[in-house]
Design a protein around this motif. Sequence first.
Motif, PDB file in Angstrom:
ATOM      1  N   ALA A   1       0.720  37.261 -12.783  1.00  0.00           N
ATOM      2  CA  ALA A   1       0.311  38.539 -13.376  1.00  0.00           C
ATOM      3  C   ALA A   1       0.452  38.496 -14.888  1.00  0.00           C
ATOM      4  CB  ALA A   1       1.133  39.682 -12.798  1.00  0.00           C
TER       5      ALA A   1
ATOM      6  N   THR B   1      -3.438  38.479  -6.919  1.00  0.00           N
ATOM      7  CA  THR B   1      -2.795  39.076  -8.099  1.00  0.00           C
ATOM      8  C   THR B   1      -3.738  40.034  -8.801  1.00  0.00           C
ATOM      9  OG1 THR B   1      -1.478  37.057  -8.316  1.00  0.00           O
ATOM     10  CG2 THR B   1      -1.479  38.568 -10.192  1.00  0.00           C
TER      11      THR B   1
ATOM     12  N   LEU C   1      -3.129  44.017  -9.520  1.00  0.00           N
ATOM     13  CA  LEU C   1      -3.226  44.585 -10.868  1.00  0.00           C
ATOM     14  C   LEU C   1      -4.292  45.677 -10.939  1.00  0.00           C
ATOM     15  CD1 LEU C   1      -2.808  41.313 -12.964  1.00  0.00           C
ATOM     16  CD2 LEU C   1      -1.113  43.131 -12.636  1.00  0.00           C
TER      17      LEU C   1
END
Length: 127
Positions: free
Chosen positions: A23, A55, A59
């Motif tokens: 991330a 990921t 996000l």
Amino acid sequence: MSDVFHVDCPARAVLDHVTSRWATLILAALRDGPLRFSELHTKIEGVSEKMLSQTLRTLVHDGLVIRTVHPTTPPTVSYGLTELGDGLTQLLHGLMTWIGEHAAEVHTARAAHQAPATANASQPAQQ
């Protein structure tokens, strides 16, 4: 303000999401503008497509990254920072700059710390 030291603090999940290796690298990679999945995959060496996809999904769900589908044939997708993600990335940039400037010192300290343990392990036990 949340108390991240408390076990039930919801900020812990956010902390976990944004401080993972992938991330942090994704957010840093998007700092200069949106990138397509393949561009991110090329830029962030060592990340698998599966981990990059997972990921990015996290996000996006956290509101830090926006996924944009461009109306082309075939459709193309790019990822960029939201305003929230940009604010976070400004802070992460300082951390990553510090790490880049001090990584050699950390590695030297780690090697010095491990050297005595390695030397002791290679010596035969005394009777």
